[in-house]
Design a protein around this motif. Structure first.
Motif, PDB file in Angstrom:
ATOM      1  N   THR A  93       0.848  -1.205   0.000  1.00 27.90           N
ATOM      2  CA  THR A  93       0.000   0.000   0.000  1.00 27.90           C
ATOM      3  C   THR A  93       0.879   1.248   0.000  1.00 27.90           C
ATOM      4  OG1 THR A  93      -0.017   0.108   2.418  1.00 27.90           O
ATOM      5  CG2 THR A  93      -1.763  -1.183   1.371  1.00 27.90           C
ATOM      6  N   PRO A  94       0.340   2.365  -0.480  1.00 23.91           N
ATOM      7  CA  PRO A  94       1.099   3.631  -0.451  1.00 23.91           C
ATOM      8  C   PRO A  94       1.609   3.969   0.957  1.00 23.91           C
ATOM      9  CG  PRO A  94      -0.842   3.872  -1.821  1.00 23.91           C
ATOM     10  CD  PRO A  94      -0.948   2.528  -1.155  1.00 23.91           C
ATOM     11  N   GLN A  98       5.394   4.642   1.670  1.00 26.16           N
ATOM     12  CA  GLN A  98       5.826   5.976   2.134  1.00 26.16           C
ATOM     13  C   GLN A  98       6.715   5.856   3.372  1.00 26.16           C
ATOM     14  OE1 GLN A  98       5.686   8.273   0.286  1.00 26.16           O
ATOM     15  NE2 GLN A  98       3.723   8.559  -0.742  1.00 26.16           N
ATOM     16  N   THR A 140       7.981   3.407  -5.290  1.00 28.17           N
ATOM     17  CA  THR A 140       7.092   4.531  -4.990  1.00 28.17           C
ATOM     18  C   THR A 140       5.658   3.973  -4.976  1.00 28.17           C
ATOM     19  OG1 THR A 140       6.845   4.986  -7.342  1.00 28.17           O
ATOM     20  CG2 THR A 140       8.612   6.159  -6.184  1.00 28.17           C
ATOM     21  N   PRO A 141       4.689   4.755  -4.525  1.00 31.32           N
ATOM     22  CA  PRO A 141       3.326   4.218  -4.438  1.00 31.32           C
ATOM     23  C   PRO A 141       2.784   3.675  -5.765  1.00 31.32           C
ATOM     24  CG  PRO A 141       3.477   6.199  -3.135  1.00 31.32           C
ATOM     25  CD  PRO A 141       4.786   6.066  -3.854  1.00 31.32           C
ATOM     26  N   ASP A 142       3.250   4.237  -6.910  1.00 36.00           N
ATOM     27  CA  ASP A 142       2.756   3.715  -8.198  1.00 36.00           C
ATOM     28  C   ASP A 142       3.576   2.493  -8.607  1.00 36.00           C
ATOM     29  OD1 ASP A 142       2.553   7.148  -9.270  1.00 36.00           O
ATOM     30  OD2 ASP A 142       1.098   5.920  -8.170  1.00 36.00           O
TER      31      ASP A 142
END
Ligand code: GRF
Length: 203
Positions: A93-94, A98, A140-142
């Protein structure tokens, strides 16, 4: 630098990273963790003297946050400076990503930005590409889209099946990922660019 490695299966990339760190290296393997308690890589990591952990993602069906909270425990206990995803087959998950922004890297078996996601070799063959390969990037989140840290190019040969191409690429992943981790653990984010011919004149 304390390095944790996340795997899902055989962990062939993890093995090369751990072996490389057993020599003179800015990184030290402090944990190998998996989303599958039966992952063969866990036994290989233990045999190399690296602490292991596993959290069965099947115990958290539909509860991605719950799985990640459980995985976070051993991960934070290991106090990693860097996290390497190596054949790790879960999407994070983002929020999780993060938490490790700027210190989590992944190897993906395609020449990103081409073919993010799955079945990368079949897609390259289907498209008639002359080259395939692997990319190491910051996570990264993507999915499969962070800054590129290294890439190795491999020829696609006539009549290649996806299995044959995957095997040819995997050999090069095992050279690319250790080269990138050495540089990254030393604080150098300049990309490692390799071609299979440099490494395997015989191809
Ligand atoms: C392989 O398909 C590799 O290309 C990708 O993850 C899969 C398993 O890798 N990086 P590993 O043997 O578990 O490192």
């Amino acid at each position: 630098k304390r390095v944790a490695i996340l795997i899902s299966g055989g962990g062939s990339n993890m093995i090369r990273l751990v072996e490389d760190m057993q020599g003179d290296h800015p990184g030290r393997a402090v944990l190998v963790a998996s989303n599958d308690p039966a992952a063969a890589g866990l036994g290989k990591a233990a045999a190399m003297g690296v602490p292991t952990a596993s959290v069965d993602h099947r115990a958290f069906k539909g509860d991605r946050e719950g799985f990640e909270a459980a995985l976070l425990q051993p991960l934070l206990d290991a106090r990693p400076d860097i996290i390497c995803l190596a054949g790790f087959m879960r999407i994070l998950t983002p929020g999780f990503v993060q938490r490790f922004a700027g210190r989590m890297i992944n190897i993906h078996p395609s020449l990103l930005p081409k073919y993010p996601g799955l079945h990368t070799h079949a897609r390259a063959i289907e498209a008639g590409d002359a080259e395939a390969g692997a990319t190491v990037h910051e996570v990264t989140p993507d999915l499969d889209s962070g800054p590129m840290l290294g890439q190795v190019r491999v020829p696609v040969l006539p009549g290649d099946t996806s299995e044959a191409l995957a095997a040819r690429v995997l050999v090069q992943e095992h050279r690319l990922y250790p080269a990138v981790l050495r540089r990254y653990a030393a604080g150098d984010r300049s990309p490692v660019l390799l071609t299979a011919t440099e490494l395997h004149p015989g191809i």
